[in-house]
Scaffold this motif. Structure first.
Motif, PDB file in Angstrom:
ATOM      1  N   GLU A 101     -46.050  11.956  64.350  1.00 24.86           N
ATOM      2  CA  GLU A 101     -45.599  12.661  63.154  1.00 24.86           C
ATOM      3  C   GLU A 101     -44.089  12.837  63.148  1.00 24.86           C
ATOM      4  O   GLU A 101     -43.469  12.912  62.089  1.00 24.86           O
ATOM      5  CB  GLU A 101     -46.276  14.028  63.070  1.00 24.86           C
ATOM      6  CG  GLU A 101     -47.782  13.951  62.871  1.00 24.86           C
ATOM      7  CD  GLU A 101     -48.445  15.309  62.821  1.00 24.86           C
ATOM      8  OE1 GLU A 101     -49.346  15.491  61.977  1.00 24.86           O
ATOM      9  OE2 GLU A 101     -48.078  16.188  63.620  1.00 24.86           O
ATOM     10  N   LYS A 105     -47.427   9.288  57.586  1.00 21.54           N
ATOM     11  CA  LYS A 105     -48.038  10.261  58.480  1.00 21.54           C
ATOM     12  C   LYS A 105     -47.393  11.627  58.339  1.00 21.54           C
ATOM     13  O   LYS A 105     -47.946  12.627  58.784  1.00 21.54           O
ATOM     14  CB  LYS A 105     -47.925   9.775  59.936  1.00 21.54           C
ATOM     15  CG  LYS A 105     -48.685  10.644  60.918  1.00 21.54           C
ATOM     16  CD  LYS A 105     -50.173  10.639  60.594  1.00 21.54           C
ATOM     17  CE  LYS A 105     -50.919  11.739  61.293  1.00 21.54           C
ATOM     18  NZ  LYS A 105     -50.592  13.081  60.792  1.00 21.54           N
ATOM     19  N   SER A 106     -46.216  11.685  57.683  1.00 17.81           N
ATOM     20  CA  SER A 106     -45.511  12.947  57.502  1.00 17.81           C
ATOM     21  C   SER A 106     -44.859  12.918  56.128  1.00 17.81           C
ATOM     22  O   SER A 106     -43.689  12.556  55.985  1.00 17.81           O
ATOM     23  CB  SER A 106     -44.463  13.132  58.611  1.00 17.81           C
ATOM     24  OG  SER A 106     -43.778  14.347  58.469  1.00 17.81           O
ATOM     25  N   GLU A 122     -47.226  20.210  58.431  1.00 17.70           N
ATOM     26  CA  GLU A 122     -46.250  19.183  58.773  1.00 17.70           C
ATOM     27  C   GLU A 122     -44.940  19.764  59.307  1.00 17.70           C
ATOM     28  O   GLU A 122     -43.970  19.049  59.505  1.00 17.70           O
ATOM     29  CB  GLU A 122     -45.955  18.307  57.551  1.00 17.70           C
ATOM     30  CG  GLU A 122     -47.122  17.442  57.130  1.00 17.70           C
ATOM     31  CD  GLU A 122     -46.726  16.374  56.132  1.00 17.70           C
ATOM     32  OE1 GLU A 122     -45.563  16.374  55.684  1.00 17.70           O
ATOM     33  OE2 GLU A 122     -47.572  15.518  55.807  1.00 17.70           O
TER      34      GLU A 122
END
Length: 484
Positions: free
Chosen positions: A77, A296-297, A345
Motif C-alpha cells: 500500500e 491499491k491505495s 488508507e
C-alpha cells in the motif's frame, strides 16, 4: 518446489508450463505458492483473492482457483507497508520492518492450505518467492527454504540467463545456503535462453561441477509467455504489438497500480496503440481514450496522479472531446470525492476527486471479492470478470451504469457514466478479456478487434507445455517428486 535465483527469473511462467505439461500427461496437478507479493490479484472461485500467477497456474491445471493455492498474499500500500491477505481474506496491515517478526506465525495456515491443495492430487508444483539466497530474510521464512523444510519438499532451482550472470547466481546461491538446504536442492535448470541452447552446455557443466546439482535442461526464451496475464509491475515494460493507424489509449502508471493485467488484451490488439505513461511524462494529447487503472491505495495514488500533472492533462483531454474510463480505484478517482472515515488508507480524511463523474465514494473495511458475469448495457455483449475493492460509490451518474451484473432476471447495475457518455467507470476487473465486450467497446472508437484473447491464453499454455517437454527432463523431475 521450484525456487529461483532471484525475482522475475520466470518462476511463475515456468510453473504454469509444468502444470500444463504434466496435465497433458494425464496427471492430476495443482499449483501452490506459500507467500506472494503482488497488487495484481485474482478473485477465486471460493470467494477470496490470490496472486494472479496462481490463478493462471490453476487454469493451466484445469482447476478452479482457490484461496489455498496462495495462502499468504502481501499487497503493498506504501513503500513501507502492505496489506496481508491470509487464505483469501484481509487479515491485517503491517509495516515492512515488522513483517520479519510476524511471517513465521503464518506457517500453520500455510501448511494447512498446502495439505488441502494436495488432497486427491498426483503432483503439487510449489513456487518459491524471490530467492533462497536472501539469507538476511531467512529467519521465519515461509516462502522458500523455510517452507521446503517444513513441508519436506525437494527443490529445483531455476536461473535466468537472459539477465546475465547465471553461472554466478546459481553457484553463488549454493555458496550461501546452509548444508541441509544445499542437499534439499536436487537439480537446477536454465531459463530464458536466446539462441542455440547447445552453446551453454559447458556453462551448465561448470555449474554442475561447482554445486553437485544435475542440470534438468535449458529452456529457451518463449514469446508465448508474453501472452499470459502479467503479475509483476516489471512486466508493464513488455513489448506492445506494432501496426498502422490505431486507436491510441493512454494509461498513467500510478505508484500503486493494481490488477494491471486488465490492460493485457488491449496490449495485444493490432488496432490499439497502448501507451503506458511513466511518472514525470505528460499524457499524449492525441489519445482517443485515457484509462485510469486500479489502485491499491486510491487516495495516495490520486495525490501521486496530481503530482505528475496528469489531472491537468486529463481535464484538457476531456475538453478536447476525449474519453476517459476508470477501473476500480480509477473509477473512484473520477468522482467528486473520496471519503475514508475509518482511516483505512491512512489518516481519516475526505479528499476531492477529479470531478469528472457525479459520484462520491466512501471507503469501508468490508472488501468485495467475487467473480462476476453480466452484460454491457450499451451493446448487450457478455462480460466476465471479477471485483476486488473496498468502498461504495454512489451519485447521480450511477443512473447511467456501464454494466448489468444481475442474474436470474434481477438487475445489478455496475459503474457510472457522464451525461455525454465520454467518462465512464466500473468496479469490474478483467472486462477487456471478454472478446465480445472488447469488440463492442473498441467499435465505439472506430477500431476493430482481431483478438481471441481467452483462446490465446490456452494456446500460450499449450505452447509453453510443449517447450517444457522438448527442453526439460520432466521424467527426472517426476522422479525427484516421487522420491520425497
Amino acid at each position: 518446489m521450484i525456487q529461483g535465483t532471484g525475482s522475475n527469473v520466470g518462476k511463475s511462467t515456468l510453473v504454469a508450463a509444468l502444470c500444463r505439461a504434466f496435465l497433458r500427461r494425464g496427471l492430476k496437478v495443482a499449483p501452490f505458492k506459500p507467500q506472494n507479493m503482488s497488487n495484481n490479484a485474482a478473485a477465486t472461485a471460493d470467494g477470496g483473492e490470490i496472486g494472479r500467477a496462481q490463478a493462471v497456474q490453476a487454469r493451466a491445471c484445469g482447476l478452479p482457483s482457490s484461496v489455498h493455492m496462495n495462502p499468504v498474499l502481501l499487497k503493498p500500500e506504501t513503500d513501507t507497508g502492505a496489506q496481508v491477505i491470509v487464505q483469501g481474506r484481509r487479515a491485517f496491515t503491517l509495516r515492512a520492518r515488522d513483517w520479519g517478526s510476524r511471517k513465521g506465525d503464518l506457517l500453520p495456515a500455510v501448511l494447512e492450505s498446502f495439505g488441502r491443495i494436495g488432497e486427491g492430487m498426483d503432483l503439487v508444483l510449489v513456487e518459491g518467492a524471490g530467492s533462497p539466497a536472501e539469507i538476511n530474510l531467512r529467519a521465519g521464512d515461509i516462502a522458500n527454504m523455510g517452507f521446503a523444510r517444513a513441508a519436506d519438499l525437494p527443490v529445483v532451482l531455476a536461473g535466468d540467463i537472459d539477465r546475465g550472470g547465471v553461472i554466478a547466481s546459481l553457484v553463488g546461491t549454493h555458496a550461501v545456503l546452509e548444508p541441509d538446504e544445499k542437499v534439499r536442492i536436487k537439480a537446477f535448470l536454465i531459463n530464458k535462453f536466446r539462441g542455440d541452447v547447445s552453446l551453454f552446455s559447458e556453462g551448465a557443466r561448470a555449474i554442475a561441477e561447482r554445486t553437485g546439482w544435475p542440470c534438468l535442461g535449458i529452456l529457451p526464451f518463449l514469446p508465448a509467455a508474453l501472452r499470459l496475464p502479467a503479475e509483476d509491475a516489471l512486466d508493464l515494460s513488455r513489448p506492445i504489438g506494432e501496426g498502422g493507424e490505431r486507436l491510441k489509449i493512454a494509461v498513467p502508471i500510478i505508484a500503486r497500480i493494481a490488477n494491471f493485467d486488465d490492460l493485457d488484451p488491449l496490449r495485444q490488439e493490432p488496432g490499439v496503440e497502448l501507451v503506458l505513461v511513466p511518472p514525470g511524462t505528460p499524457l499524449p494529447g492525441d489519445a482517443g481514450l485515457v484509462i485510469l487503472p486500479g489502485s491499491k491505495s486510491t487516495i495516495g495514488d490520486l495525490a501521486f496522479l496530481r503530482a505528475q500533472g496528469w489531472d491537468i492533462d486529463i481535464a484538457a483531454h476531456r475538453r478536447r472531446g476525449g474519453h476517459v474510463l476508470g477501473l476500480c480505484g480509477g473509477y473512484q478517482m473520477l468522482g467528486r470525492s473520496i471519503c475514508d472515515p475509518e482511516g483505512i488508507e491512512g489518516p481519516a480524511s475526505t479528499v476531492p476527486g477529479l470531478g469528472l463523474l457525479e459520484v462520491d465514494t466512501v471507503l469501508t473495511p468490508d472488501k468485495v471479492t467475487a467473480p462476476v458475469r453480466g452484460r454491457h448495457l450499451a451493446s448487450g455483449a457478455a462480460v466476465e470478470g471479477y471485483e476486488i475493492h473496498l468502498g461504495r460509490t454512489d451519485g447521480p451518474d450511477r443512473a447511467r451504469p456501464l454494466l448489468d451484473l444481475g442474474s436470474q432476471g434481477a438487475s445489478r447495475p455496475d459503474g457510472a457514466a457522464s451525461a455525454d457518455g465520454r467518462v465512464q467507470g466500473s468496479y469490474v476487473h478483467g472486462l477487456f478479456g471478454s472478446d465480445a465486450f472488447r469488440a463492442a467497446y473498441l467499435a465505439g472508437f472506430g477500431a476493430a478487434s482481431a483478438l481471441a484473447y481467452e483462446a490465446g491464453i490456452e494456446k500460450a499454455l499449450d505452447d509453453l507445455a510443449e517447450a517444457a517437454e522438448a527442453h526439460l527432463d520432466l521424467d527426472a523431475m517426476l522422479a525427484i517428486a516421487q522420491a520425497r
